[in-house]
Motif scaffolding. Structure first.
Motif, short mmCIF file in Angstrom:
data_model
loop_
_atom_site.label_atom_id
_atom_site.label_comp_id
_atom_site.label_asym_id
_atom_site.label_seq_id
_atom_site.Cartn_x
_atom_site.Cartn_y
_atom_site.Cartn_z
N ILE A 72 9.33 1.89 1.47
CA ILE A 72 8.05 2.57 1.70
C ILE A 72 7.04 2.25 0.61
O ILE A 72 7.38 2.25 -0.58
CB ILE A 72 8.29 4.10 1.79
N ILE A 73 5.81 1.96 1.01
CA ILE A 73 4.69 1.89 0.07
C ILE A 73 3.75 3.00 0.49
O ILE A 73 3.36 3.08 1.65
CB ILE A 73 4.03 0.52 0.07
N ILE A 74 3.46 3.88 -0.47
CA ILE A 74 2.67 5.08 -0.15
C ILE A 74 1.57 5.23 -1.20
O ILE A 74 1.80 4.98 -2.38
CB ILE A 74 3.59 6.32 -0.08
N GLY A 75 0.37 5.61 -0.74
CA GLY A 75 -0.74 5.72 -1.67
C GLY A 75 -1.73 6.79 -1.29
O GLY A 75 -1.78 7.22 -0.12
N ALA A 76 -2.50 7.25 -2.30
CA ALA A 76 -3.54 8.25 -2.07
C ALA A 76 -4.63 8.06 -3.12
O ALA A 76 -4.41 7.39 -4.14
CB ALA A 76 -2.95 9.65 -2.17
N VAL A 77 -5.80 8.63 -2.87
CA VAL A 77 -6.93 8.56 -3.81
C VAL A 77 -7.35 9.99 -4.16
O VAL A 77 -7.61 10.78 -3.25
CB VAL A 77 -8.11 7.78 -3.20
N LYS A 78 -7.33 10.30 -5.43
CA LYS A 78 -7.71 11.65 -5.86
C LYS A 78 -8.81 11.52 -6.91
O LYS A 78 -8.62 10.77 -7.89
CB LYS A 78 -6.49 12.35 -6.46
N SER A 79 -9.93 12.17 -6.71
CA SER A 79 -11.09 12.09 -7.62
C SER A 79 -11.38 10.64 -7.98
O SER A 79 -11.52 10.29 -9.16
CB SER A 79 -10.85 12.91 -8.90
N GLY A 80 -11.39 9.79 -6.97
CA GLY A 80 -11.76 8.39 -7.17
C GLY A 80 -10.66 7.53 -7.77
O GLY A 80 -10.81 6.32 -7.91
N LYS A 81 -9.52 8.16 -8.11
CA LYS A 81 -8.43 7.40 -8.77
C LYS A 81 -7.33 7.11 -7.75
O LYS A 81 -6.82 8.02 -7.07
CB LYS A 81 -7.86 8.25 -9.91
N VAL A 82 -6.93 5.83 -7.64
CA VAL A 82 -5.90 5.46 -6.65
C VAL A 82 -4.52 5.49 -7.28
O VAL A 82 -4.34 5.19 -8.47
CB VAL A 82 -6.19 4.07 -6.06
N VAL A 107 4.63 -2.82 -6.40
CA VAL A 107 3.27 -2.91 -5.87
C VAL A 107 2.36 -3.66 -6.84
O VAL A 107 2.35 -3.37 -8.04
CB VAL A 107 2.69 -1.50 -5.62
N MET A 108 1.61 -4.67 -6.33
CA MET A 108 0.66 -5.42 -7.17
C MET A 108 -0.77 -5.17 -6.68
O MET A 108 -0.97 -4.80 -5.52
CB MET A 108 0.98 -6.92 -7.07
N ASP A 109 -1.73 -5.39 -7.52
CA ASP A 109 -3.17 -5.28 -7.20
C ASP A 109 -3.52 -3.99 -6.45
O ASP A 109 -4.21 -4.04 -5.43
CB ASP A 109 -3.62 -6.45 -6.32
N PRO A 110 -3.09 -2.82 -6.93
CA PRO A 110 -3.42 -1.59 -6.22
C PRO A 110 -4.93 -1.31 -6.28
O PRO A 110 -5.56 -1.50 -7.31
CB PRO A 110 -2.65 -0.51 -6.99
N ALA A 111 -5.50 -0.89 -5.14
CA ALA A 111 -6.92 -0.50 -5.08
C ALA A 111 -7.08 0.52 -3.95
O ALA A 111 -6.20 0.63 -3.09
CB ALA A 111 -7.81 -1.72 -4.83
N GLY A 112 -8.18 1.27 -3.98
CA GLY A 112 -8.37 2.23 -2.91
C GLY A 112 -9.63 3.03 -3.06
O GLY A 112 -10.25 3.03 -4.12
N ASN A 113 -10.03 3.65 -1.96
CA ASN A 113 -11.15 4.59 -2.03
C ASN A 113 -11.02 5.62 -0.93
O ASN A 113 -10.23 5.47 0.00
CB ASN A 113 -12.49 3.86 -1.94
#
Ligand code: HEM
Length: 179
Positions: A72-82, A107-113
């Motif tokens: 599993i790869i799981i992600g979220a963005v909180k107050s602009g921070k991924v 995980v490499m190159d994490p980014a998000g918004n």
């Protein structure tokens, strides 16, 4: 002329929320309230997941028993921070971080918004499996994957509002819904 094109792209990037460069990906899969983009680049998979949630978004590779056994790869963005983590479904209806299980976050190159109630994460991972809690992406046929997004909380232990299973050929882009 070139300057004008650059200005247009910048304007588009500012005006269009969510995925900045969706056009950059080779493949796109529209699922209810979720969009998946990916490119296979040699031994790497670049992926972007976007869903109508303020909580987490996730992909699970090669589930064997309900969620069990999935990488599993799981992600979220909180107050602009991924925050994007590499997990393993060590039980039928739950998962733990590879780090907690004794492995590493691949995980490499994490980014998000997160904009207008839509959370978008992007990352790169290897096509091959690096550790016992990782699963390979097949390049000679279909891989079973599950997608899900959370109810709205950023916590990775919160359950999902939506989940689905697909068989995907990551090379050709062919995707068949399983459930
Ligand atoms: C801590 C977080 C999670 C909890 C508490 C949780 C809980 C559950 C529960 C109770 C079920 C059975 C009810 C149902 O079918 O909806 C289930 C099924 C499922 N979950 Fe999760 N889940 C979590 C995370 C995830 C993630 C991250 C994914 C995908 C990336 C996922 C994908 C699925 C799928 C595809 C099913 C249906 C499995 C089947 O019947 O074959 N879940 N989960």
């Amino acid at each position: 002329m070139f300057k004008r094109i650059v200005l247009l792209m910048l304007a588009a990037a500012i005006l269009v929320p969510g995925s900045l460069f969706a056009a950059d990906y080779a493949h796109r899969l529209e699922i209810k309230d979720m969009t998946v983009f990916w490119t296979l680049d040699g031994d790497q998979l670049q992926m972007e997941l976007s869903a109508k949630t303020t909580g987490w978004v996730s992909i699970g590779i090669d589930p064997e028993d309900a969620m069990g056994g999935a990488d599993i790869i799981i992600g979220a963005v909180k107050s602009g921070k991924v925050r994007i983590e590499d997990h393993f479904a060590d039980r039928k209806r739950g998962h733990s971080s590879d780090e907690k299980l004794g492995g590493t976050n691949q995980v490499m190159d994490p980014a998000g918004n997160e904009e207008d109630g839509v959370t978008t994460i992007s990352f790169t991972r290897l096509v091959t499996a690096s550790e016992q809690w990782d699963k390979p992406i097949r390049t000679d046929g279909k891989t079973r994957v599950m997608f899900a997004f959370g109810t709205g909380r950023d916590s990775f232990i919160a359950g999902h509002r939506f989940r689905t299973v697909y068989d995907i050929d990551f090379v050709t882009g062919d995707a068949v819904k399983v459930k």
